[in-house]
Design an enzyme around this catalytic site. Structure first.
Site, PDB file in Angstrom:
ATOM      1  N   ASP A 137       0.852  -1.192   0.000  1.00 58.84           N
ATOM      2  CA  ASP A 137       0.000   0.000   0.000  1.00 58.84           C
ATOM      3  C   ASP A 137       0.891   1.247   0.000  1.00 58.84           C
ATOM      4  O   ASP A 137       1.755   1.383   0.875  1.00 58.84           O
ATOM      5  CB  ASP A 137      -0.892  -0.001   1.241  1.00 58.84           C
ATOM      6  CG  ASP A 137      -1.799  -1.234   1.270  1.00 58.84           C
ATOM      7  OD1 ASP A 137      -2.502  -1.468   0.270  1.00 58.84           O
ATOM      8  OD2 ASP A 137      -1.784  -1.962   2.274  1.00 58.84           O
ATOM      9  N   ARG A 212      -2.055  -9.408  -9.009  1.00 54.67           N
ATOM     10  CA  ARG A 212      -3.336  -8.750  -9.247  1.00 54.67           C
ATOM     11  C   ARG A 212      -3.178  -7.223  -9.292  1.00 54.67           C
ATOM     12  O   ARG A 212      -3.712  -6.555 -10.163  1.00 54.67           O
ATOM     13  CB  ARG A 212      -4.286  -9.135  -8.101  1.00 54.67           C
ATOM     14  CG  ARG A 212      -5.710  -8.847  -8.383  1.00 54.67           C
ATOM     15  CD  ARG A 212      -6.577  -9.468  -7.316  1.00 54.67           C
ATOM     16  NE  ARG A 212      -6.723 -10.897  -7.505  1.00 54.67           N
ATOM     17  CZ  ARG A 212      -7.665 -11.631  -6.921  1.00 54.67           C
ATOM     18  NH1 ARG A 212      -8.528 -11.070  -6.101  1.00 54.67           N
ATOM     19  NH2 ARG A 212      -7.749 -12.915  -7.143  1.00 54.67           N
TER      20      ARG A 212
END
Ligand SMILES: C[S@@+](CC[C@H](N)C(=O)[O-])C[C@H]1O[C@@H](n2cnc3c(N)ncnc32)[C@H](O)[C@@H]1O
Length: 242
Positions: A137, A212
């Protein structure tokens, strides 16, 4: 698992759970996770990564923030001689990785379903041969930068737990996080950046499948960067003076 008061100050930022798990995934969390999950017993001895795996395991690789686990499962299926540790506190992702482990019958994966910093604090030094941190993140707001996984403190810890000659792999699609991380990694004397030309950080090596998040970044038109570092046997300053 995180009952040790020493670690209670650590807070996982981000979601622990999304949508409700399907019954089959719930069953994997109940039955398979206890078999291959890493439990941090309070104040135990340091964990030697090799001890978590079968005799004959040649190396141990650690993936922090494996997401849905597709990169980790891909690697584990191709390297049965390597033991894989995956850390991620997002339980839907943990259940997705368990699904792949069950389908492919992978016996060389262990999961720590929590904050990687808790596990790293308990690992003995020098036992991780490859450490992957893929699209962590980015926490783009300045006031959230302290939540990032690539901090000076964590970079030093990565180097502590890694074996001489090991490899650290990092990817991000966030240019500012990439630059800030590169500066911290270059400042760590035990890491040497392996790039020799621009394509070395613009292109992903063949033994590194798309995750992903990389797919989402490319769909959105963002070009990721891929950084690879060697964990030196001695500090770079020592290496240069030889
Ligand atoms: C942006 S996603 C990337 C997932 C995957 N690596 C990919 O490339 O598709 C970041 C992942 O890091 C995990 N994460 C966040 N904080 C973490 C922490 N302290 N320890 C381990 N994983 C963490 C999140 O749960 C999430 O799955």
């Amino acid at each position: 698992m995180t009952g040790n008061p020493k670690y209670r100050r650590l807070v996982v930022f981000g979601r622990r759970q999304g949508h409700r798990l399907r019954p089959q995934r719930q069953a994997l969390m109940r039955d398979l996770l206890p078999q291959i999950g890493i439990d941090l017993t309070p104040d135990g001895d340091p964990i030697q990564p090799r001890d978590l795996f079968a005799d004959g395991t040649k190396e141990v690789w650690l993936e922090i923030g494996f997401g849905a686990g597709e990169h980790l499962a891909w690697q584990a299926a191709r390297r049965p001689d390597v033991g894989f540790i995956g850390c991620d506190p997002f339980l839907n992702g943990v259940s997705a990785l368990l699904d792949q482990i069950a389908i492919e019958n992978l016996s060389n994966v262990r999961i720590f379903p929590d904050d990687a910093r808790l596990l790293m604090a308990r690992l003995g030094g020098g036992g991780i041969n490859r450490l992957c941190l893929l699209f962590p993140d980015p926490w783009p707001k300045r006031r959230h930068h302290k939540r990032r996984m690539v901090t000076r403190e964590n970079v030093a810890r990565f180097a502590d737990i890694m074996a001489d000659g090991g490899e650290f792999r990092f990817a991000t699609d966030h240019p500012e996080y990439g630059r800030a991380s590169l500066i911290k990694l270059l400042d760590e004397p035990r890491f040497r950046w392996l790039a020799e030309r621009p394509d070395d950080w613009r292109e992903r090596p063949d033994d590194w499948p798309e995750t992903r998040y990389e797919g989402k970044a490319r769909e959105a038109g963002r070009a990721p960067m891929f950084l690879r570092f060697e964990r030196l046997a001695c500090s770079r300053a020592q290496a240069n003076s030889v």
